[in-house]
Design a protein around this motif. Structure first.
Motif, short mmCIF file in Angstrom:
data_model
loop_
_atom_site.label_atom_id
_atom_site.label_comp_id
_atom_site.label_asym_id
_atom_site.label_seq_id
_atom_site.Cartn_x
_atom_site.Cartn_y
_atom_site.Cartn_z
N ASN A 169 0.78 -1.40 0.02
CA ASN A 169 0.08 0.16 -0.04
C ASN A 169 0.90 1.12 0.02
O ASN A 169 0.47 2.32 0.61
CB ASN A 169 -1.00 0.05 1.20
CG ASN A 169 -2.25 -0.75 0.82
OD1 ASN A 169 -2.48 -1.05 -0.16
ND2 ASN A 169 -2.83 -1.14 1.85
N TYR A 226 -0.33 5.11 -4.88
CA TYR A 226 -1.41 4.60 -5.83
C TYR A 226 -0.86 3.44 -6.47
O TYR A 226 0.15 3.06 -6.93
CB TYR A 226 -1.62 5.69 -6.75
CG TYR A 226 -2.09 7.05 -6.27
CD1 TYR A 226 -2.42 7.05 -4.89
CD2 TYR A 226 -2.05 8.08 -7.20
CE1 TYR A 226 -2.75 8.53 -4.48
CE2 TYR A 226 -2.41 9.30 -6.73
CZ TYR A 226 -2.70 9.59 -5.42
OH TYR A 226 -3.22 10.87 -5.05
N LEU A 280 -0.71 1.79 -9.25
CA LEU A 280 -0.70 2.12 -10.60
C LEU A 280 -0.70 1.28 -11.83
O LEU A 280 -1.40 1.28 -12.98
CB LEU A 280 0.82 2.95 -11.14
CG LEU A 280 0.77 4.23 -10.43
CD1 LEU A 280 2.33 4.75 -10.64
CD2 LEU A 280 -0.13 5.25 -10.67
N ILE A 328 0.33 5.26 3.59
CA ILE A 328 1.38 6.39 3.56
C ILE A 328 1.06 7.43 4.41
O ILE A 328 1.98 7.72 5.26
CB ILE A 328 1.71 6.76 1.96
CG1 ILE A 328 2.41 5.73 1.17
CG2 ILE A 328 2.96 7.80 2.02
CD1 ILE A 328 3.41 4.86 1.63
N LEU A 358 8.42 7.53 0.42
CA LEU A 358 7.75 7.01 -0.58
C LEU A 358 8.65 6.68 -1.64
O LEU A 358 8.89 5.56 -2.45
CB LEU A 358 6.68 7.79 -1.24
CG LEU A 358 5.96 7.07 -2.25
CD1 LEU A 358 5.18 6.08 -1.56
CD2 LEU A 358 4.81 8.12 -2.69
N MET A 362 1.88 9.34 -10.23
CA MET A 362 1.04 9.65 -9.05
C MET A 362 0.51 11.02 -9.18
O MET A 362 -0.68 11.47 -8.97
CB MET A 362 1.60 9.29 -7.75
CG MET A 362 1.53 7.73 -7.59
SD MET A 362 2.25 7.38 -5.98
CE MET A 362 3.21 5.80 -6.67
N VAL A 365 0.09 11.10 1.54
CA VAL A 365 0.64 10.09 0.39
C VAL A 365 1.77 10.84 -0.72
O VAL A 365 2.85 10.45 -0.47
CB VAL A 365 -0.52 9.76 -0.66
CG1 VAL A 365 0.09 8.68 -1.80
CG2 VAL A 365 -1.71 8.87 -0.15
N LEU A 366 1.25 11.83 -1.27
CA LEU A 366 2.06 12.69 -2.16
C LEU A 366 2.76 13.67 -1.65
O LEU A 366 2.09 14.65 -1.00
CB LEU A 366 1.65 12.79 -3.53
CG LEU A 366 1.29 11.64 -4.48
CD1 LEU A 366 0.27 11.82 -5.53
CD2 LEU A 366 2.72 11.11 -4.92
#
Lengths: 457, 457
Positions: A184, A187, A189, B418, B426, B438, B456-457
């Motif tokens: 996890n 994303y 992809l 995340i 990441l 992403m 996440v990002l």
């Protein structure tokens, strides 16, 4: 116009680039023997070469259609004289088989059956299986999210793919070669490329999940009195066979009678049942699995769930049962005949089939509509023979089969995909907002619309 | 600044909109008792109301953080005083349970345990299960692609989701409420929202896949001499138990000894084994499953795969075994302690764990590192206690745990996601091209960066 071909030759070597004439020596697909149309056919040998090809095509605004085994059923890999065909036939390496993690890492051009056989040597199985196994490729299985006969137990290709590598329209290599069941970290992809039919990228390598080989197999063909008996039997088997049920293939009575007419398949059961089912269970222990299977079948007979049953006594007898389901060539004596692949909630199936048949009868009184299905997966196949002549027969049959799907949330494509053939019907199964988002994704990943243009959307 | 709140009140009613003060009466999360920070907390009662909320927030450039059960482990739902919190607590309807198609249709706010109990009444199970079952919601399970203790048999949340409805950043309702196992009609858009932690849309309704309830359960705890014995046992069980293996939870010896010290859990086996495993098999037939399970265990003992075994004789004894694995409170007597959730290929595990432990020992000679794992899923959890003081202990432990993952293709997050906590790591698990894609997806679906920003990002 030939400069793109020159650039491709310089990038990956002249031997990897066939011109239009050489490409035309090939058939268009497994189904269409007409000469393949293409400006050139390129055969890259690595992900780096696929990347070079796509980078060049991107620079030249050159559209590209990817070839796997060409066994797809929806005109999903059609090309014209302006197309560069990208064949993965030179990327056939099985790079790694991990018996502990139960994964295989393969290039996209590996033929399904070859992978099945290779993992067998390690006591493992790759359980995706379909009729085209001897020609279709793993890359094609990914691009179309292939289904087949073991979905009820092992899922579709999407559930088999742990990781993949794809090349984007501009040549960017996207490597997501995950090997784990759980990941996890950001994303997921890879999902973008599974089932998008080559329109968002070219899959070059794949990590797939394997399973331990089973040790026993028990099969039967049964006759049943009603559709409620079919769904009732399915439920009882799933309760009582503890996850070992690996196939449950239903045939409507008309289909069975049609393919067992004199001169065709031999009928192993009386020909007057309303429904027939071929079922199989695969387990870990032949000694105890077979008595359990027999007990489950006897109980279903006692309960009146099944009207009659035959259990094959040899592999030849088993094969003969499967021939009834898999070899529907007898239906093709009547032409034209149109094949459909739809899915819908199981509880809607009986009513839906009756409605389609009624619509077809109203339109064409001499029509025939034979039905078989992977019931457990919600998937039906129709064989529609109009029994009439005229223009637009196929389009009219489409209307009768697809229209009643919309109100029940059915799908115009369970496993075959959309390709060119079903494109104009996509709105039956997907909302305007969904199609708009698909277009947005396509525009985002392939802004020049170069990858398999005109397919899906 | 209050005009967005006024607009929200007008759209969905004042009773559905709490102001900052009322929001602050809530805890920030299950783990963090500090007052929740938010400009407002809205509680829409339908997908249409969620759409109104997001349309308004989009118009006002208002950032939004979605709340499910707030049990996530990676600070994935943190907010500040400028945030509108969108809670799905008023969308708790179980709309439909279909025993034939084995699906349930639920609103995103339904608590996992409630769904588990509701489908039980139909002889079905929803097999996703995790410690947070009494608080976590189905929407949160989707958004985080939840894993848990049954993944080895039933897969993660992604494999459970057949269809979903999500609202995009601009308020567009995307309804993909598919009910079938097979549907290849266009891109599988639901995948975008599964595991993307609320950054691409708000999930409002879900169709999940159920399974028939099992009828038997057999459990054991075993002691093993080496990691090769652990993987060997796993493989034999998967071969011999025919798909009924439902749990295989490994504990490194140090973990076992740590939680069974005097005053903590009672050790049901000798405390000197190198590894311990709790395993369970669930099948369809208690009468034949139990003898088969016993025979498989005896054979593994005879083969020397397992050194010792205990089979619980009651549900209380079984619970006591599971307590050893699930209740690791005894570890928390030493503070600080950092929990990790990584995944990696099984064949790399032994070396990887040894390397992490060696790195930690070099850094902090008095450190402790206890390890447990869902081995079959490739998933390990570490409990790292530095046994030392200083700044940046957590960041230093991160470095020791995460750095060795990169060369072996491991993941910094197997199941937790995340969130905010792992964002800066990441790049260890994902390539630059992956992270770029992403970001492209995020920009495409949420160009104003309003949905769960900074995650996440």
């Amino acid at each position: 116009m030939s400069s793109v071909i020159d650039a491709l030759r310089r990038a990956i070597g002249a031997a990897q680039v066939l011109d239009a004439r050489a490409a035309a020596e090939r058939a268009s697909s497994y189904w269409d023997p007409s000469p393949l149309q293409a400006r050139a056919l390129v055969r890259p040998r690595s992900t780096a070469e696929v990347s070079s090809v796509l980078r060049i095509c991107h620079a030249y605004d050159q559209k590209v259609v990817t070839h796997g085994g060409l066994t797809g059923c929806v005109e999903g890999a059609t090309s014209d004289a302006d197309t560069v065909v990208l064949s993965l036939e030179r990327m056939q390496a099985i790079e790694d088989i991990d018996p502990i993690g139960r994964t295989a890492t393969v290039q996209a051009g590996v033929v399904l059956q070859r992978l099945q056989e290779a993992v067998r040597e390690h006591g493992l199985i790759f359980p995706l299986d379909l009729g085209a196994r001897g020609s279709c490729t793993i890359g094609g299985n990914v691009a179309t999210n292939a289904g087949g006969i073991n979905v009820i137990r092992y899922g579709m290709m999407r559930t088999r793919v742990l990781g993949l590598e794809a090349v984007l329209a501009d040549g960017t290599v996207l490597s997501s070669m995950n090997h784990m069941l759980k990941n996890n970290a950001g994303y997921d992809l890879k999902q973008l490329f599974i089932g998008s039919e080559g329109t968002l990228g070219v899959v070059t390598r794949v990590v797939v999940r394997l399973e331990e080989a089973t040790q026993s197999r028990n099969s039967a063909m049964v006759g049943l009195a009603s559709f409620a008996h079919v769904t009732g039997l399915l439920k009882r088997l799933q309760q009582r066979l503890g996850g070992t049920l690996s196939a449950f293939e239903a045939m409507w009575g008309d289909y069975f009678r049609d393919v067992t007419e004199p001169g065709f398949h031999r009928a192993p059961l009386g020909r007057d049942h309303a429904y027939y089912v071929i079922l199989e269970a695969e387990g870990a222990d032949a000694e105890t699995d077979t008595p359990r299977f027999i007990a489950v079948m006897e109980r279903a007979l006692d309960e009146g769930l099944i009207a009659d049953a035959v259990i094959p006594q040899s592999e030849a007898e088993r094969r003969a049962l499967w021939e009834i389901r898999e070899n529907f060539q007898p239906l093709y004596r009547r032409q034209p005949i149109f094949l459909y692949d739809v899915s819908l909630p199981i509880r809607e199936m009986e009513t839906y089939v009756a409605e389609v048949q009624a619509r077809l009868k109203r339109r064409w009184p001499a029509s025939r509509c034979d039905v078989i299905g992977h019931i457990g997966d919600g998937n039906l196949h129709f064989f529609v023979h109009p029994g009439s002549s005229g223009d637009d027969l196929h389009a009219q049959a489409d209307e009768d089969v697809y229209t009643p799907l919309a109100p029940i949330g059915g799908s115009i494509s369970a496993e075959h995909g959309i390709g060119t053939e079903k494109r104009r019907h996509l709105g039956i199964s997907r909302t305007r907002a969904e199609i708009a988002l698909m277009r947005t994704l396509k525009r985002t990943l392939d802004p020049k619309n170069l990858l398999n243009p005109g397919k899906v959307l």
